[in-house]
Structure formats: C-alpha cells, structure tokens
Design a protein around this motif. Structure first.
Motif, PDB file in Angstrom:
ATOM      1  N   TYR A  80      -3.782  12.604  -0.937  1.00 45.32           N
ATOM      2  CA  TYR A  80      -3.622  11.440  -0.069  1.00 45.32           C
ATOM      3  C   TYR A  80      -3.250  11.855   1.363  1.00 45.32           C
ATOM      4  CZ  TYR A  80      -3.669   8.770  -4.371  1.00 45.32           C
ATOM      5  OH  TYR A  80      -4.054   8.219  -5.575  1.00 45.32           O
ATOM      6  N   SER A  81      -3.755  11.093   2.300  1.00 46.92           N
ATOM      7  CA  SER A  81      -3.363  11.275   3.699  1.00 46.92           C
ATOM      8  C   SER A  81      -2.587  10.063   4.214  1.00 46.92           C
ATOM      9  CB  SER A  81      -4.596  11.506   4.582  1.00 46.92           C
ATOM     10  OG  SER A  81      -5.512  10.425   4.460  1.00 46.92           O
ATOM     11  N   ASP A  82      -2.836   8.916   3.599  1.00 48.67           N
ATOM     12  CA  ASP A  82      -2.204   7.660   4.027  1.00 48.67           C
ATOM     13  C   ASP A  82      -0.918   7.425   3.227  1.00 48.67           C
ATOM     14  OD1 ASP A  82      -1.475   4.951   4.428  1.00 48.67           O
ATOM     15  OD2 ASP A  82      -3.540   4.430   4.920  1.00 48.67           O
ATOM     16  N   LYS A  83       0.206   7.437   3.927  1.00 51.06           N
ATOM     17  CA  LYS A  83       1.502   7.242   3.278  1.00 51.06           C
ATOM     18  C   LYS A  83       1.599   5.869   2.622  1.00 51.06           C
ATOM     19  CE  LYS A  83       5.147   8.689   5.506  1.00 51.06           C
ATOM     20  NZ  LYS A  83       6.326   8.785   6.421  1.00 51.06           N
ATOM     21  N   LYS A  84       1.117   4.837   3.314  1.00 54.49           N
ATOM     22  CA  LYS A  84       1.215   3.478   2.792  1.00 54.49           C
ATOM     23  C   LYS A  84       0.410   3.318   1.503  1.00 54.49           C
ATOM     24  CE  LYS A  84       2.104   1.081   7.173  1.00 54.49           C
ATOM     25  NZ  LYS A  84       1.596   0.054   8.129  1.00 54.49           N
ATOM     26  N   GLU A  85      -0.750   3.974   1.459  1.00 56.16           N
ATOM     27  CA  GLU A  85      -1.594   3.880   0.259  1.00 56.16           C
ATOM     28  C   GLU A  85      -0.872   4.447  -0.957  1.00 56.16           C
ATOM     29  OE1 GLU A  85      -5.990   5.303  -1.416  1.00 56.16           O
ATOM     30  OE2 GLU A  85      -5.145   6.214   0.403  1.00 56.16           O
ATOM     31  N   LEU A  86      -0.237   5.611  -0.794  1.00 56.93           N
ATOM     32  CA  LEU A  86       0.452   6.222  -1.936  1.00 56.93           C
ATOM     33  C   LEU A  86       1.673   5.408  -2.332  1.00 56.93           C
ATOM     34  CD1 LEU A  86       0.721   8.416  -4.007  1.00 56.93           C
ATOM     35  CD2 LEU A  86       1.886   9.842  -2.315  1.00 56.93           C
ATOM     36  N   LYS A  87       2.419   4.906  -1.356  1.00 56.95           N
ATOM     37  CA  LYS A  87       3.584   4.062  -1.662  1.00 56.95           C
ATOM     38  C   LYS A  87       3.169   2.850  -2.481  1.00 56.95           C
ATOM     39  CE  LYS A  87       6.814   4.985   2.145  1.00 56.95           C
ATOM     40  NZ  LYS A  87       7.483   4.400   3.329  1.00 56.95           N
ATOM     41  N   SER A  88       2.076   2.231  -2.079  1.00 57.09           N
ATOM     42  CA  SER A  88       1.589   1.040  -2.771  1.00 57.09           C
ATOM     43  C   SER A  88       1.175   1.369  -4.208  1.00 57.09           C
ATOM     44  CB  SER A  88       0.402   0.451  -2.007  1.00 57.09           C
ATOM     45  OG  SER A  88      -0.143  -0.656  -2.691  1.00 57.09           O
ATOM     46  N   LEU A  89       0.492   2.488  -4.392  1.00 56.12           N
ATOM     47  CA  LEU A  89       0.070   2.885  -5.731  1.00 56.12           C
ATOM     48  C   LEU A  89       1.270   3.169  -6.629  1.00 56.12           C
ATOM     49  CD1 LEU A  89      -2.937   5.237  -4.858  1.00 56.12           C
ATOM     50  CD2 LEU A  89      -3.052   3.080  -6.127  1.00 56.12           C
ATOM     51  N   LEU A  90       2.284   3.831  -6.086  1.00 52.47           N
ATOM     52  CA  LEU A  90       3.483   4.120  -6.874  1.00 52.47           C
ATOM     53  C   LEU A  90       4.200   2.827  -7.258  1.00 52.47           C
ATOM     54  CD1 LEU A  90       4.925   7.219  -4.960  1.00 52.47           C
ATOM     55  CD2 LEU A  90       3.891   7.209  -7.238  1.00 52.47           C
TER      56      LEU A  90
END
Length: 293
Positions: free
Chosen positions: A245-255
């Motif tokens: 992942y490069s997008d912090k928000k994307e990973l936060k949302s998935l978690l």
C-alpha cells in the motif's frame, strides 16, 4: 574429536597469497579471512561431509575452506563476488588440479543457487541477514555458518528484548539452530572488532502452510519489525509499502472494516510487535491475509 592445529602455516599461506597478488582486504566488505587451522578443521567437521554431498559456499575468498571441502565432498559450489579474489581462487584450483569445484562469479544474494544439500560458509558479515533469508527459501540437509556473534544472538526468539527480530520470527517456523563454537578476532585477518559464532542451521519440518509463511507472513514480519516497539496498527500503517500500500487512508479503512468482521483483530492491533510470539504473528497474518498484496 581431536584436531591437529596448524594455524601458523595457514596464516602464513594466506598472507603470502594476498601479498603475491597485491590484495588488501576490506573489512567494510566483510573480507575477514580465517587463518586458524584448528577452527577450520572444526568447522568442516561440523558438516559431517561424505562423497555424496554437494556443498554451497558463499564468499569463498582465496579458498581457505573451499579446497578442504572439495577433498571431502562430491562437489563444492563456491560463489564469489569480488572479481580479483575470484581469479585468485580460480588459479589456485587450476594449479592444484581440483576439478570438483563449480566457481561462480556473482552476487550470492541476487543469483539463483544450483542444486546443493549442505551449506558451509564463513559468511561475508554485511550480507548475513539477506543471505540467511535466502537460504531458508531452499531445501537442504544442514548449514554450518559463521556469523558475527551479535547477529547470531538475534536468531533466538526472546520476546520483549532488543534481540527479538524479524530473523527470529522467520527462523521459528523455518529452521532449527544450534550454537556450535565461538571464534575470536585473533583467528582472522584483518581482525574484526567483535567475536564470531559458528551455528548449525537445519530446516524445520513442522505442519505449517509454507505458502503463507513465504508470502504474507514474510511481508507482515518485514513491516512489523521495522517498528517493533510501536503498536501493531501503527507499525503496519507506517510500513504499509511492505504489504502493498502507498495510501495511508486506504489501509486504515481496510483495517477498520476488517475489525468489524474479525473480533480478534482489534486485540492484536493494540499490542506491540515486540510482545508477539511468532505463532501469534502467524495468527495475525491469517486474519490479514486477504488484504496483503
């Protein structure tokens, strides 16, 4: 087992070969050559060699181990990156008519290994970590390896200590290791600043999913141990590139979404990596498997 020591002659031989060829060893490149014949004999004896063995040696240098290994094994595969040293060893092998050594010029971390069943190496210390991880991708009977003592300590899992590392977590599932012998700086030229340790590494045969260990678990460990004192949620986000992942928000949302369907995940995310045993990291990996790229 009793060994006859001949350290003076090995030291003299090594120095003469280096002087004759105008070679000045570079400690920064891990070029510390063994000059203690007693230790050399012990290291080779640990490999329990026979005429069916194909031995992989990384960083053979001028052949301190190579030539003796060739006398006991079916074949030695020696990989040397330094072209000048490679040429010296090639000349020595030719002069002594040693024909069962396959000498390869290249970077051992980057090239594929030919087939082998044992590893015996005085490893270049600066590649200890990547080459050990690479060894664990292959099937072999045993490895006799010399490391810096400080590095060898990190192989053992010790939760809540500075020595607990990605290496510890990976070795837990893939290898058994045994400390065999310490080697002092006086056994080398040039002298390293710290002691060395010889270990025996054998692949571990336990009922685990090797695919998840070699892929998702490996990536999760790489991410977590870059920030092993942080909480796991933050470690994953800060090292998100390791899991794709490069997008912090994307990973936060998935978690956050995964927490809603995986009740055990929140407890894991709030812990620190340094407190997580390898089996717990594997349990975490199984939960995160679907989102690891």
């Amino acid at each position: 087992m009793k060994f006859v020591t001949n350290s003076y002659s090995l030291a003299k031989e090594t120095k003469e070969i280096l002087q004759e060829n105008g070679i000045h060893l570079n400690k920064k490149l891990g070029q510390n050559y063994l000059i203690d014949d007693f230790k050399r004999k012990k290291i080779i004896s640990f490999g329990e060699l026979n005429k069916d063995d194909i031995v992989l040696e990384i960083g053979p240098g001028i052949g301190t181990l190579t030539i003796e290994l060739a006398k006991k094994a079916k074949k030695v595969i020696a990989i040397e990156q330094d072209l000048n040293i490679f040429n010296i060893l090639k000349k020595r092998l030719d002069n002594e008519n040693i024909q069962n050594v396959e000498l390869i010029h290249g970077d051992a971390v980057k090239i594929d290994f030919p087939k082998f069943n044992k590893i015996i190496s005085n490893l270049p210390y600066q590649i200890s970590s990547p080459i050990t991880f690479k060894f664990l991708e292959y099937d072999f009977d045993l490895a006799i390896l010399m490391y810096q003592k400080e590095f060898a300590r990190r192989m053992k899992v010790k939760l809540n200590t500075k020595d607990y590392s990605r290496l510890s977590a990976m070795l837990y599932f893939k290898g058994n290791f045994e400390f065999l012998d310490d080697v002092s700086p006086e056994s080398f030229i040039p002298k390293p600043k710290i002691d060395s340790t010889v270990i025996k590494l054998t692949p571990k045969n336990i009922p685990i999913d090797l695919d998840i260990i070699n892929n998702q678990y490996k990536k999760i460990c790489k991410a977590l141990f870059q920030h092993k004192n942080k909480k796991i949620r933050n470690a994953l986000i800060d090292s998100r590139h390791e899991i794709g992942y490069s997008d912090k928000k994307e990973l936060k949302s998935l978690l956050n979404n995964l927490v809603k369907v995986e009740p055990d995940l929140e407890a894991f995310l709030s812990r620190r990596t340094i407190t997580m045993a390898p089996k717990e990291i594997l349990s975490l990996t199984k939960i995160l498997k679907a989102i690891v790229r």
